[in-house]
Design a protein around this motif. Structure first.
Motif, PDB file in Angstrom:
ATOM      1  N   UNK A 119       0.990  -1.147   0.081  1.00  0.00           N
ATOM      2  CA  UNK A 119      -0.034  -0.004  -0.005  1.00  0.00           C
ATOM      3  C   UNK A 119       0.772   1.119   0.042  1.00  0.00           C
ATOM      4  N   UNK A 120       1.721   1.046   0.608  1.00  0.00           N
ATOM      5  CA  UNK A 120       2.727   2.245   0.801  1.00  0.00           C
ATOM      6  C   UNK A 120       3.466   2.771  -0.505  1.00  0.00           C
ATOM      7  N   UNK A 121       3.815   1.658  -1.180  1.00  0.00           N
ATOM      8  CA  UNK A 121       4.298   1.793  -2.447  1.00  0.00           C
ATOM      9  C   UNK A 121       3.505   2.396  -3.353  1.00  0.00           C
ATOM     10  N   UNK A 122       2.214   1.962  -3.140  1.00  0.00           N
ATOM     11  CA  UNK A 122       1.112   2.491  -4.338  1.00  0.00           C
ATOM     12  C   UNK A 122       0.848   4.127  -3.993  1.00  0.00           C
ATOM     13  N   UNK A 162       1.699 -29.391  -6.844  1.00  0.00           N
ATOM     14  CA  UNK A 162       1.911 -27.966  -6.962  1.00  0.00           C
ATOM     15  C   UNK A 162       0.751 -27.008  -6.633  1.00  0.00           C
ATOM     16  N   UNK A 163       0.718 -26.007  -6.034  1.00  0.00           N
ATOM     17  CA  UNK A 163      -0.196 -24.858  -5.553  1.00  0.00           C
ATOM     18  C   UNK A 163       0.286 -23.743  -6.121  1.00  0.00           C
ATOM     19  N   UNK A 164      -0.749 -23.017  -6.855  1.00  0.00           N
ATOM     20  CA  UNK A 164      -0.548 -21.609  -7.215  1.00  0.00           C
ATOM     21  C   UNK A 164      -1.439 -20.892  -6.300  1.00  0.00           C
ATOM     22  N   UNK A 165      -1.100 -19.898  -5.698  1.00  0.00           N
ATOM     23  CA  UNK A 165      -1.963 -19.330  -4.835  1.00  0.00           C
ATOM     24  C   UNK A 165      -1.999 -17.765  -5.063  1.00  0.00           C
ATOM     25  N   UNK A 166      -3.368 -17.296  -4.898  1.00  0.00           N
ATOM     26  CA  UNK A 166      -3.828 -16.089  -5.624  1.00  0.00           C
ATOM     27  C   UNK A 166      -3.078 -14.841  -5.002  1.00  0.00           C
ATOM     28  N   UNK A 167      -2.266 -14.984  -4.026  1.00  0.00           N
ATOM     29  CA  UNK A 167      -1.439 -14.075  -3.460  1.00  0.00           C
ATOM     30  C   UNK A 167      -0.383 -14.453  -2.363  1.00  0.00           C
ATOM     31  N   UNK A 168       0.538 -13.742  -2.029  1.00  0.00           N
ATOM     32  CA  UNK A 168       1.698 -13.990  -1.577  1.00  0.00           C
ATOM     33  C   UNK A 168       1.238 -14.150  -0.116  1.00  0.00           C
ATOM     34  N   UNK A 169       0.356 -13.620   0.543  1.00  0.00           N
ATOM     35  CA  UNK A 169      -0.144 -13.748   1.926  1.00  0.00           C
ATOM     36  C   UNK A 169      -0.715 -15.276   2.176  1.00  0.00           C
ATOM     37  N   UNK A 193       3.427 -17.867  -5.509  1.00  0.00           N
ATOM     38  CA  UNK A 193       2.537 -16.910  -5.042  1.00  0.00           C
ATOM     39  C   UNK A 193       2.262 -16.049  -6.043  1.00  0.00           C
ATOM     40  N   UNK A 194       1.634 -14.746  -5.689  1.00  0.00           N
ATOM     41  CA  UNK A 194       1.343 -13.521  -6.740  1.00  0.00           C
ATOM     42  C   UNK A 194       1.442 -12.322  -5.772  1.00  0.00           C
ATOM     43  N   UNK A 195       2.361 -11.370  -6.431  1.00  0.00           N
ATOM     44  CA  UNK A 195       2.416  -9.788  -5.942  1.00  0.00           C
ATOM     45  C   UNK A 195       3.967  -9.746  -5.805  1.00  0.00           C
ATOM     46  N   UNK A 196       4.666 -10.700  -5.249  1.00  0.00           N
ATOM     47  CA  UNK A 196       6.112 -10.313  -4.557  1.00  0.00           C
ATOM     48  C   UNK A 196       5.820  -9.532  -3.513  1.00  0.00           C
ATOM     49  N   UNK A 197       5.337  -9.651  -2.656  1.00  0.00           N
ATOM     50  CA  UNK A 197       5.135  -8.800  -1.170  1.00  0.00           C
ATOM     51  C   UNK A 197       6.538  -8.836  -0.719  1.00  0.00           C
ATOM     52  N   UNK A 198       6.689  -7.655   0.063  1.00  0.00           N
ATOM     53  CA  UNK A 198       8.028  -7.557   0.658  1.00  0.00           C
ATOM     54  C   UNK A 198       8.543  -8.702   1.443  1.00  0.00           C
ATOM     55  N   UNK A 199       7.778  -9.465   2.303  1.00  0.00           N
ATOM     56  CA  UNK A 199       8.410 -10.701   2.990  1.00  0.00           C
ATOM     57  C   UNK A 199       8.538 -11.959   2.195  1.00  0.00           C
ATOM     58  N   UNK A 200       8.246 -11.814   0.889  1.00  0.00           N
ATOM     59  CA  UNK A 200       8.132 -13.125   0.010  1.00  0.00           C
ATOM     60  C   UNK A 200       9.605 -13.711  -0.186  1.00  0.00           C
ATOM     61  N   UNK A 241      12.207 -13.306   2.225  1.00  0.00           N
ATOM     62  CA  UNK A 241      13.136 -13.150   3.344  1.00  0.00           C
ATOM     63  C   UNK A 241      12.699 -14.255   4.321  1.00  0.00           C
ATOM     64  N   UNK A 242      11.965 -15.127   3.731  1.00  0.00           N
ATOM     65  CA  UNK A 242      11.450 -16.348   4.396  1.00  0.00           C
ATOM     66  C   UNK A 242      12.534 -17.278   4.526  1.00  0.00           C
ATOM     67  N   UNK A 243      12.410 -18.336   5.323  1.00  0.00           N
ATOM     68  CA  UNK A 243      13.314 -19.527   5.486  1.00  0.00           C
ATOM     69  C   UNK A 243      13.259 -20.395   4.030  1.00  0.00           C
ATOM     70  N   UNK A 244      11.927 -20.322   3.489  1.00  0.00           N
ATOM     71  CA  UNK A 244      11.834 -20.861   2.149  1.00  0.00           C
ATOM     72  C   UNK A 244      11.205 -19.764   1.460  1.00  0.00           C
ATOM     73  N   UNK A 245      12.440 -19.222   0.427  1.00  0.00           N
ATOM     74  CA  UNK A 245      11.753 -18.031  -0.336  1.00  0.00           C
ATOM     75  C   UNK A 245      10.704 -18.295  -1.391  1.00  0.00           C
TER      76      UNK A 245
END
Length: 353
Positions: free
Chosen positions: A95-98, A257-264, A288-295, A297-301
């Protein structure tokens, strides 16, 4: 009672503008010159300038200075744009980026952006809209939680003949100006990547399937699957996930495989599955979808589809300006930002082929 010093400065500058001594588009003297002119402190000058900016009389542009709003003098335009965000998480960096992209674009044509958060509440959203209508804003950018439920709020804006534009989400049955990303092509990219990795048992996991954006991503997934000769059934759309049942399907190799509608959602799924003993990506790949900021930086990128949030914000403000200036008509222009694939550790080639 004595008039506050900042008010005296403010009124003096207003008089100069109204008398034509400062013309629309003119740059005001810098802070030091104003301090010398009025024999006051910098704090007093900044207070006066902030009030003039809040009232839409001037526009302050970082590293450039303060300018008289030409539309203010010519046609009573406020030179203000309201950005109403019905957000699920006010601390989400996307949201901040938008907002940043929209602010940068708005500043280029001497507009100030006022941000109002309405927290998924239609009544609060309506109150925010009315508040901005009372401030005589020139236009609205709206990031709705549910654009279908918010239809009456848009009608309120339309009754006041104020242009508005939806960001990220829209109601297909209520045409309007829109800025978002290319959801359909992004989903095709993601699904084709999973197919390239030899996955054929791919399911689509939805977060809020009532949103047109998620429906477009599902349509892209279906298109890529069918183009590859892979069947798609109702069971391939997961709208309410039973994790125990999903784990059972993974261990039976019915889902690889799972394709998720967003990164959250993708991050939630990874947490739920790993907590139940599923190895990612060895036993199931997750996209996932979005490339959310945390995406990253997880133990599994997280492998994901990246959308450019700042570009979406810039496109939104630029298009709204075109509408305000009367250079765009028709009420149904959509600008889609491009997308790209980001591959990390959550996907791999299907080891069971």
């Amino acid at each position: 009672m004595n008039e506050p010093k900042y008010e005296a400065v403010k009124q003096a500058l207003l008089h100069q503008i109204q008398a034509g001594e400062l013309q629309p588009g003119d740059k005001l003297p810098n802070e030091e010159d104003l301090m010398n002119q009025f024999q006051v402190s910098g704090i007093t000058i900044r207070k006066a300038m902030t009030e003039l900016a809040n009232e839409g009389v001037i526009t302050r542009i970082k590293r450039k200075g303060s300018f008289v709003n030409g539309a203010q003098a010519a046609d009573n335009s406020s030179h203000l744009i309201a950005f109403i965000l019905s957000a699920e998480d006010n601390f989400d960096v996307s949201y901040m980026k938008i907002i940043k992209g929209a602010q940068q674009a708005a500043a280029e044509f001497n507009y100030s952006l006022i941000v109002e958060w309405s927290n998924e509440n239609l009544a609060v959203e309506q109150a925010s809209i009315q508040k901005m209508l009372d401030r005589k804003v020139d236009g609205f950018l709206i990031y709705p939680f549910d654009p279908i439920q918010s239809k009456d709020n848009y009608l309120l804006i339309e009754k006041n003949d104020i242009p508005y534009l939806l960001v990220d989400r829209y109601n297909v049955d209520h045409p309007g100006y829109f800025s978002g990303c290319d959801n359909y092509d992004g989903a095709i990219l993601a699904t084709r990547e999973l197919i390239r990795l030899k996955h054929s048992k791919i399911k689509f996991a939805s977060f809020h399937f009532f949103l047109q954006s998620e429906q477009e991503r599902f349509a892209g997934y279906c298109s890529a699957m069918r183009q590859a000769g892979l069947p798609v059934t109702d069971d391939d759309l997961l709208t309410c996930i039973d994790y125990d049942a999903l784990v059972d399907s993974i261990f039976k190799r019915d889902v690889t495989a799972l394709f998720c509608s967003n990164d959250k959602l993708a991050i939630e799924i990874i947490g739920q599955l790993t907590g139940r003993g599923v190895k990612i990506p060895q036993e199931v790949s997750v996209m996932g979808f979005d490339d959310w900021d945390h995406a990253g930086n997880l133990s599994i990128g997280l492998s994901t589809v990246r959308q450019n949030f700042e570009e979406i914000g810039r496109n939104a403000a630029n298009l709204l300006n075109q509408v305000i200036q009367g250079k765009t008509h028709g009420g149904n222009t959509k600008i889609l930002s491009g997308v790209s694939l980001v591959i990390r550790e959550s996907t791999c080639e299907n080891p069971y082929v």
